[in-house]
Motif scaffolding. Structure first.
Motif, mmCIF file in Angstrom:
data_model
loop_
_atom_site.group_PDB
_atom_site.id
_atom_site.type_symbol
_atom_site.label_atom_id
_atom_site.label_comp_id
_atom_site.label_asym_id
_atom_site.label_seq_id
_atom_site.Cartn_x
_atom_site.Cartn_y
_atom_site.Cartn_z
ATOM 1 N N ILE A 140 -22.741 13.388 -36.036
ATOM 2 C CA ILE A 140 -23.237 14.640 -35.268
ATOM 3 C C ILE A 140 -23.592 14.055 -34.192
ATOM 4 N N PRO A 141 -22.988 14.414 -32.855
ATOM 5 C CA PRO A 141 -23.683 13.914 -31.722
ATOM 6 C C PRO A 141 -25.011 14.767 -31.360
ATOM 7 N N GLY A 142 -26.016 14.203 -30.876
ATOM 8 C CA GLY A 142 -27.227 14.742 -30.690
ATOM 9 C C GLY A 142 -27.665 14.611 -29.071
ATOM 10 N N ALA A 143 -28.853 14.608 -29.051
ATOM 11 C CA ALA A 143 -29.424 14.455 -27.667
ATOM 12 C C ALA A 143 -29.133 13.422 -26.818
ATOM 13 N N ALA A 144 -28.669 13.837 -25.483
ATOM 14 C CA ALA A 144 -28.187 12.726 -24.512
ATOM 15 C C ALA A 144 -29.500 12.478 -23.586
ATOM 16 N N GLN A 145 -30.447 13.019 -23.605
ATOM 17 C CA GLN A 145 -31.791 12.736 -22.739
ATOM 18 C C GLN A 145 -33.015 13.441 -23.542
ATOM 19 N N PRO A 146 -34.254 12.996 -23.051
ATOM 20 C CA PRO A 146 -35.340 13.706 -23.590
ATOM 21 C C PRO A 146 -35.731 15.160 -23.037
ATOM 22 N N VAL A 147 -36.485 15.904 -23.447
ATOM 23 C CA VAL A 147 -36.633 17.227 -23.305
ATOM 24 C C VAL A 147 -37.326 17.129 -21.910
ATOM 25 N N GLN A 148 -38.270 16.159 -21.352
ATOM 26 C CA GLN A 148 -38.744 16.067 -19.992
ATOM 27 C C GLN A 148 -37.684 15.850 -19.049
ATOM 28 N N GLN A 149 -36.580 15.534 -19.425
ATOM 29 C CA GLN A 149 -35.319 15.153 -18.518
ATOM 30 C C GLN A 149 -35.727 14.312 -17.561
ATOM 31 N N LEU A 166 -28.858 5.109 -52.517
ATOM 32 C CA LEU A 166 -28.936 6.001 -51.458
ATOM 33 C C LEU A 166 -27.477 6.573 -51.009
ATOM 34 N N GLU A 167 -27.337 7.804 -50.582
ATOM 35 C CA GLU A 167 -26.087 8.220 -50.133
ATOM 36 C C GLU A 167 -26.354 8.661 -48.817
ATOM 37 N N LEU A 168 -25.506 8.250 -47.852
ATOM 38 C CA LEU A 168 -25.629 8.728 -46.430
ATOM 39 C C LEU A 168 -24.714 10.076 -46.293
ATOM 40 N N VAL A 169 -25.054 11.104 -46.057
ATOM 41 C CA VAL A 169 -24.257 12.403 -45.922
ATOM 42 C C VAL A 169 -24.284 12.673 -44.545
ATOM 43 N N GLY A 170 -24.937 12.106 -43.585
ATOM 44 C CA GLY A 170 -24.623 12.392 -41.997
ATOM 45 C C GLY A 170 -25.220 11.400 -41.187
ATOM 46 N N LEU A 171 -24.741 11.377 -40.012
ATOM 47 C CA LEU A 171 -25.342 10.540 -39.043
ATOM 48 C C LEU A 171 -25.520 11.322 -37.788
ATOM 49 N N VAL A 172 -26.767 11.511 -37.300
ATOM 50 C CA VAL A 172 -26.703 12.242 -35.928
ATOM 51 C C VAL A 172 -27.275 11.108 -34.856
ATOM 52 N N VAL A 196 -34.158 11.093 -42.052
ATOM 53 C CA VAL A 196 -34.847 9.904 -41.526
ATOM 54 C C VAL A 196 -34.578 9.921 -39.923
ATOM 55 N N ASP A 197 -35.415 9.640 -39.362
ATOM 56 C CA ASP A 197 -35.495 9.345 -37.857
ATOM 57 C C ASP A 197 -35.883 8.035 -37.164
ATOM 58 N N THR A 198 -34.696 7.304 -36.831
ATOM 59 C CA THR A 198 -35.097 6.021 -36.504
ATOM 60 C C THR A 198 -34.767 5.878 -34.944
ATOM 61 N N GLY A 199 -34.631 6.912 -34.308
ATOM 62 C CA GLY A 199 -34.389 7.133 -32.691
ATOM 63 C C GLY A 199 -35.539 7.819 -32.175
ATOM 64 N N ARG A 200 -35.340 7.973 -30.897
ATOM 65 C CA ARG A 200 -36.286 9.101 -30.011
ATOM 66 C C ARG A 200 -36.101 10.493 -30.792
ATOM 67 N N SER A 201 -37.341 10.990 -30.630
ATOM 68 C CA SER A 201 -37.400 12.222 -31.560
ATOM 69 C C SER A 201 -36.692 13.596 -31.108
ATOM 70 N N THR A 258 -29.126 9.636 -56.899
ATOM 71 C CA THR A 258 -29.306 9.126 -55.602
ATOM 72 C C THR A 258 -29.994 10.011 -54.447
ATOM 73 N N LYS A 259 -30.460 9.554 -53.701
ATOM 74 C CA LYS A 259 -31.252 10.459 -52.758
ATOM 75 C C LYS A 259 -30.260 10.332 -51.469
ATOM 76 N N LYS A 260 -30.019 11.782 -51.120
ATOM 77 C CA LYS A 260 -29.097 12.109 -50.007
ATOM 78 C C LYS A 260 -29.990 11.812 -48.805
ATOM 79 N N ILE A 261 -29.378 10.999 -47.669
ATOM 80 C CA ILE A 261 -30.055 10.657 -46.612
ATOM 81 C C ILE A 261 -29.313 11.279 -45.193
ATOM 82 N N LEU A 262 -29.918 11.975 -44.566
ATOM 83 C CA LEU A 262 -29.474 12.415 -43.130
ATOM 84 C C LEU A 262 -30.153 11.525 -42.037
ATOM 85 N N LEU A 263 -29.468 10.864 -41.227
ATOM 86 C CA LEU A 263 -30.147 9.558 -40.823
ATOM 87 C C LEU A 263 -29.922 10.058 -39.065
ATOM 88 N N PHE A 264 -30.740 10.393 -38.243
ATOM 89 C CA PHE A 264 -31.082 10.347 -37.197
ATOM 90 C C PHE A 264 -31.268 9.203 -36.167
#
Ligand code: BDR
Ligand code: CA
Length: 308
Positions: free
Chosen positions: A63-72, A27-33, A120-125, A1-7
């Protein structure tokens, strides 16, 4: 099974992507960002937790990630398409208490799984670009990257030129396109054709026995109605993010071209536009870009996993 870290930024199609990953035995989900995007970062985090809770999989780190883009810049959310809370008419319980993991967990997961890890990234980068900067050595070990984003010489979905994920933080999208090895992109060229229909959702809801059958129809119906308003008569609604996960184990449901990808940055009119050099004599590049969908293959695979 493939290990998936999903953003991700759940979001209805992100939620369907999470559900698909949890249900696919290969598929094995190993984390969500979880980051800002369709909804705020906080809301994306509680939605992710709600789905893991439903699945009885609270052990998967969030894993909580960004709350806004780098350009603010001020962030635009999409309640019309994804619902005020991001999962259509459903509201995760307000009193949910849950544990989240620090951003460092990404580095730990990369070290643990190395080339067996697929990001895998399915959100803003934004969050993934930060991970590239923070874990610059470790991240080279990751087996492959799959990103939903961009629109190559076809209309965008948030501006005439740009797709939402690459528009949201083009600095970060451009950075990832430059530095990610073994990168596959699913742009609107292919995801706009990944139209899930009400009939298929009804069939799956009536037939499947998984814990998600209670919400599949209400969340999809919300999304489908939003698309009906945008494109009257459209036969379904595009589940961009789910397709991005689906091609990991089913590469044959898409056709691909290979180029180096650039994303227009800054506060210009073309912000978020993705492009490749297709002039005669131009060099092939490193990124695999999905451009054509085998529609029946997509629907059959969706039903197969939902009924697994
Ligand atoms: C992408 O933008 C988001 O709003 C969707 O969830 C998807 O990831 C489509 O452009
Ligand atoms: Ca998304």
């Amino acid at each position: 099974t493939k290990k998936i870290l999903l953003f991700c930024d759940p979001g209805i199609d992100d939620s369907l992507a999470i559900i698909y990953t949890l249900l696919d035995p290969d598929l094995e989900l190993v984390g969500l960002v979880t980051s800002y995007g369709n909804v705020t970062e906080d809301q994306a985090t509680s939605n992710a937790y709600y789905l893991l809770d439903l699945a009885g999989q609270k052990n998967i780190p969030i894993i909580p990630g960004a709350a806004q883009p780098v350009q603010q810049e001020k962030v635009t959310y999409y309640p019309d398409i994804h619902g005020a809370e991001g999962i259509g008419p459903i509201q995760p319980p307000a009193d949910m208490k849950y544990q989240t993991y620090p951003f460092d967990t990404i580095g730990i997961l990369i070290e643990k799984y190395q080339k067996d890890l697929i990001i895998v990234d399915t959100g803003r980068s934004t969050s993934l670009a930060i991970a590239f900067i923070l874990f610059d050595e470790q991240i080279k070990q990751v087996g492959a990257f799959y990103i939903m984003g961009g629109a190559f010489f076809v209309p965008g979905n948030v501006t005439p030129l740009a797709e939402a994920n690459f528009y949201g933080d083009p600095t970060s999208s451009n950075y990832i396109c430059k530095y990610a090895n073994n990168l596959t992109i699913t742009p609107l060229n292919v995801t706009e054709f990944a139209l899930l229909t009400m009939e298929t959702v009804e069939y799956v809801t009536n037939t499947a026995t998984n814990p998600f059958t209670i919400l599949l129809k209400p969340i999809f119906e919300y999304y489908y109605k939003a698309y009906q308003k945008l494109v009257p008569g459209i036969k379904g609604a595009p589940i961009h993010d789910l397709l991005t996960i689906m091609i990991i184990n089913n590469p044959a449901i898409a056709e691909y071209i290979y180029y180096d990808v650039s994303v227009i940055d800054g506060t210009v009119e073309g912000k978020g536009l993705s492009y490749i050099d297709i002039r005669p004599g131009s060099q092939k590049g490193k990124t695999r870009i999905a451009v054509k969908l085998d529609y029946d293959g997509f629907i059959n695979e969706f039903v197969k996993v939902m009924l697994a």
